[in-house]
Scaffold this motif. Structure first.
Motif, PDB file in Angstrom:
ATOM      1  N   HIS A 114       1.844   8.910  -6.332  1.00  0.00           N
ATOM      2  CA  HIS A 114       2.237  10.322  -6.149  1.00  0.00           C
ATOM      3  C   HIS A 114       3.334  10.706  -7.123  1.00  0.00           C
ATOM      4  O   HIS A 114       3.300  11.785  -7.741  1.00  0.00           O
ATOM      5  CB  HIS A 114       2.706  10.530  -4.708  1.00  0.00           C
ATOM      6  CG  HIS A 114       3.172  11.925  -4.418  1.00  0.00           C
ATOM      7  ND1 HIS A 114       4.488  12.310  -4.595  1.00  0.00           N
ATOM      8  CD2 HIS A 114       2.500  13.040  -3.989  1.00  0.00           C
ATOM      9  CE1 HIS A 114       4.606  13.581  -4.281  1.00  0.00           C
ATOM     10  NE2 HIS A 114       3.412  14.054  -3.902  1.00  0.00           N
TER      11      HIS A 114
ATOM     12  N   ALA B 234       1.056   3.947  -3.024  1.00  0.00           N
ATOM     13  CA  ALA B 234       0.778   5.368  -2.781  1.00  0.00           C
ATOM     14  C   ALA B 234       1.947   6.231  -3.258  1.00  0.00           C
ATOM     15  O   ALA B 234       1.750   7.304  -3.862  1.00  0.00           O
ATOM     16  CB  ALA B 234       0.508   5.594  -1.304  1.00  0.00           C
TER      17      ALA B 234
ATOM     18  N   THR C 238       0.833  -1.211   0.000  1.00  0.00           N
ATOM     19  CA  THR C 238       0.000   0.000   0.000  1.00  0.00           C
ATOM     20  C   THR C 238       0.866   1.260   0.000  1.00  0.00           C
ATOM     21  O   THR C 238       0.603   2.215  -0.747  1.00  0.00           O
ATOM     22  CB  THR C 238      -0.928  -0.006   1.219  1.00  0.00           C
ATOM     23  OG1 THR C 238      -1.731  -1.198   1.196  1.00  0.00           O
ATOM     24  CG2 THR C 238      -1.834   1.206   1.224  1.00  0.00           C
ATOM     25  N   GLN C 239       1.905   1.256   0.831  1.00  0.00           N
ATOM     26  CA  GLN C 239       2.795   2.419   0.867  1.00  0.00           C
ATOM     27  C   GLN C 239       3.525   2.609  -0.460  1.00  0.00           C
ATOM     28  O   GLN C 239       3.676   3.738  -0.937  1.00  0.00           O
ATOM     29  CB  GLN C 239       3.798   2.259   2.005  1.00  0.00           C
ATOM     30  CG  GLN C 239       3.168   2.312   3.395  1.00  0.00           C
ATOM     31  CD  GLN C 239       4.176   2.070   4.496  1.00  0.00           C
ATOM     32  OE1 GLN C 239       5.308   1.659   4.231  1.00  0.00           O
ATOM     33  NE2 GLN C 239       3.754   2.318   5.740  1.00  0.00           N
TER      34      GLN C 239
ATOM     35  N   LEU D 190      -4.435   1.834  -9.144  1.00  0.00           N
ATOM     36  CA  LEU D 190      -4.262   2.000  -7.704  1.00  0.00           C
ATOM     37  C   LEU D 190      -5.522   1.576  -6.946  1.00  0.00           C
ATOM     38  O   LEU D 190      -5.443   0.998  -5.864  1.00  0.00           O
ATOM     39  CB  LEU D 190      -3.912   3.449  -7.375  1.00  0.00           C
ATOM     40  CG  LEU D 190      -2.545   3.941  -7.843  1.00  0.00           C
ATOM     41  CD1 LEU D 190      -2.364   5.413  -7.502  1.00  0.00           C
ATOM     42  CD2 LEU D 190      -1.427   3.127  -7.195  1.00  0.00           C
TER      43      LEU D 190
ATOM     44  N   GLY E  11      -4.146   0.760  -3.488  1.00  0.00           N
ATOM     45  CA  GLY E  11      -3.346   1.902  -3.094  1.00  0.00           C
ATOM     46  C   GLY E  11      -4.168   3.068  -2.598  1.00  0.00           C
ATOM     47  O   GLY E  11      -3.728   3.853  -1.781  1.00  0.00           O
ATOM     48  N   ASP E  12      -5.426   3.189  -3.088  1.00  0.00           N
ATOM     49  CA  ASP E  12      -6.279   4.297  -2.681  1.00  0.00           C
ATOM     50  C   ASP E  12      -7.351   3.876  -1.695  1.00  0.00           C
ATOM     51  O   ASP E  12      -8.217   4.659  -1.329  1.00  0.00           O
ATOM     52  CB  ASP E  12      -6.968   4.919  -3.911  1.00  0.00           C
ATOM     53  CG  ASP E  12      -5.961   5.651  -4.776  1.00  0.00           C
ATOM     54  OD1 ASP E  12      -4.870   5.952  -4.252  1.00  0.00           O
ATOM     55  OD2 ASP E  12      -6.269   5.897  -5.950  1.00  0.00           O
TER      56      ASP E  12
ATOM     57  N   SER F 206      -5.292   5.811 -11.747  1.00  0.00           N
ATOM     58  CA  SER F 206      -6.322   5.773 -10.713  1.00  0.00           C
ATOM     59  C   SER F 206      -6.984   4.408 -10.642  1.00  0.00           C
ATOM     60  O   SER F 206      -7.204   3.850  -9.556  1.00  0.00           O
ATOM     61  CB  SER F 206      -7.375   6.857 -10.977  1.00  0.00           C
ATOM     62  OG  SER F 206      -6.797   8.145 -10.922  1.00  0.00           O
TER      63      SER F 206
END
Length: 456
Positions: free
Chosen positions: A242, A238, A234-235, A282, A287-288, A279
């Motif tokens: 980004h 993310a 997940t990190q 993720l 991820g989101d 999007s």
């Protein structure tokens, strides 16, 4: 430094110990029951009557000469006891242990019979409770007797089998309880495995046999590793999202400085497509995603809002359903799923309808379009990630083919399901069916409620 392992009997050893204990207890209980069942005893009044009859008969027969003793024995016979005296009759064998209680009962009422060498025997296994015996006269001859009616009920072979089943059944129940108790840690482990969803699950207490403790410990370590992997993934997602969105934002700003409208539009379209792909990727990989939060939500208002937004964007879309449908659910996740279905529908169809219906147990949110639909043999395959049907969808569509896969996973996380079907008049019907939870609250106290579901 090695960890000290506490010595313990393994699962196989414990089961063997339970079986061994059950066999020993069953053998002991059966032996006691057989011994008590094999002891033949008569009622006290019957023993008293028999003792008096034998004392009187012995005295009268002994007083007669040998030639008259046979007739006297016959005269002393009654409808309950038969007597016989014949010169030269051999003595009976000693009283068996099963009839020793009867002998003591009779002598207890008439102690004088103790000097007569009183002996008993069973007449026949078929004649339950009928006994015979003999006692010696002063001259050494023997007077024989037998009961003509059963004086007690002996246990038959079937009765003894039933008697033996009593401790066996009791031990089976006891053994089942012990084994169930012994396997309790395994049931706890299975429950923890069913509850584990990759989040912060609690560790399972390590108890029970050595094998079970070892499996539980391995499960706890595996659970911790999976949680670390999910957190790391997940990190990483993310961070990647980004890092990728930052240069895309710069590209969009730089595209604004391009004078040629066609070039600028092409670049902006490519940037938008890349942002949509990032999007969707993720969102599918988590991820989101945040923690699922169930709150009271008005599904009807939520769908109507999405329909209004799509209508304002120039699409022909209608809402069909009640004004209010309150449901405990994750409104944010549900909104993303409905948005995906609506975007998919307006992309491939001209007219779209969002239909909401509810009953006592479920709420259905269906998005219908008049597009080309999906071949029946591909309805299940399109729910898989990264699947795009080129025959039904254009090749230049945005994304990785994750839209329906994301909706399907969202519906499952909310406790429901996604169903796809082709409409008879043409087009696709995608329906999210959600269960009505007990926590559902009424939107309006005056609204009709079914199983906690408020519809108005």
């Amino acid at each position: 430094m090695r960890h000290l392992v506490r010595p313990s009997i393994g699962l196989v050893g414990r089961i063997v110990a339970v079986l061994l204990l059950a066999i020993v207890l069953e053998f002991g209980a059966s032996a006691l029951l057989y011994e008590s069942a094999s002891k033949f005893a008569v009622r006290e009044d019957e023993a008293h009557r028999l003792a008096e009859h034998l004392v009187i008969s012995r005295r009268l027969v002994a007083a007669e000469p040998a030639a008259a003793r046979t007739a006297m024995a016959q005269e002393l016979s009654t409808n309950r006891y038969g007597l016989q005296w014949t010169a030269g009759l051999p003595p009976l064998p000693p009283t068996p242990a099963s009839l020793e209680i009867v002998r003591r009962q009779v002598i207890g009422w008439e102690p004088g019979l103790a000097t007569s060498d009183l002996r008993f025997r069973l007449v026949s296994p078929r004649e339950h409770g009928v006994i015979a015996g003999g006692l010696s006269l002063p001259d050494g001859s023997w007077l024989y007797f037998r009961t003509l009616e059963p004086v007690a009920k002996l246990q038959s072979s079937s009765d003894r089998v039933k008697l033996a089943l009593i401790p066996a059944l009791a031990l089976m129940v006891l053994g089942g309880i012990v084994v169930r108790r012994m396997l309790l840690p395994l049931r706890r482990l299975a429950d923890a495995a069913d509850r584990f969803d990759g989040g912060g699950g609690a560790s399972v207490p390590e108890s029970g046999p050595a094998e079970v403790r070892r499996v539980t410990s391995a499960f706890n370590r595996m659970q911790a590793r999976i949680q670390r992997l999910i957190v790391d993934r997940t990190q990483a997602l993310a961070a990647v999202g980004h890092d990728l969105r930052t240069p895309l934002a710069r590209l969009k700003l730089r595209a604004d400085g391009i004078d040629e409208r066609e070039v600028r539009s092409a670049i902006e379209h490519d940037v938008d497509e890349m942002e949509a792909m990032i999007s969707s990727l993720l969102s599918f990989l988590g991820g989101d995603d945040g923690a699922t939060q169930f709150v009271r939500s008005d599904v009807a208002v939520l769908c109507a809002t999405i329909v209004d937004a799509a209508s304002d964007a120039g699409h022909q879309i209608d809402y069909i359903g009640p004004d209010h449908v309150d449901l405990f659910t994750d409104a944010l996740a549900l909104r993303r799923a409905i948005d995906n279905l609506v975007n998919n529908a307006v992309r491939y169809g001209e007219r779209v309808s969002v239909v909401v219906s509810a009953d006592a147990g479920h709420v259905s949110i269906a998005v219908e379009d008049d597009g080309p639909g999906i071949p029946p043999e591909s309805l299940a395959r399109v729910l898989e990630p990264f699947v795009r049907l080129d025959d039904a969808r254009a090749r230049d569509t945005v994304g990785f083919g994750l839209g329906l896969a994301i909706v399907n996973r969202t519906a499952q996380s909310l406790g429901g399901r996604l169903t796809l079907s082709n409409r008879p008049q043409g087009g696709l019907r995608a329906a999210i069916v959600l269960p009505v939870r007990r926590e559902t609250l009424s939107h309006d106290s005056a609204a009709p409620q079914q199983n906690g579901l408020a519809i108005s």
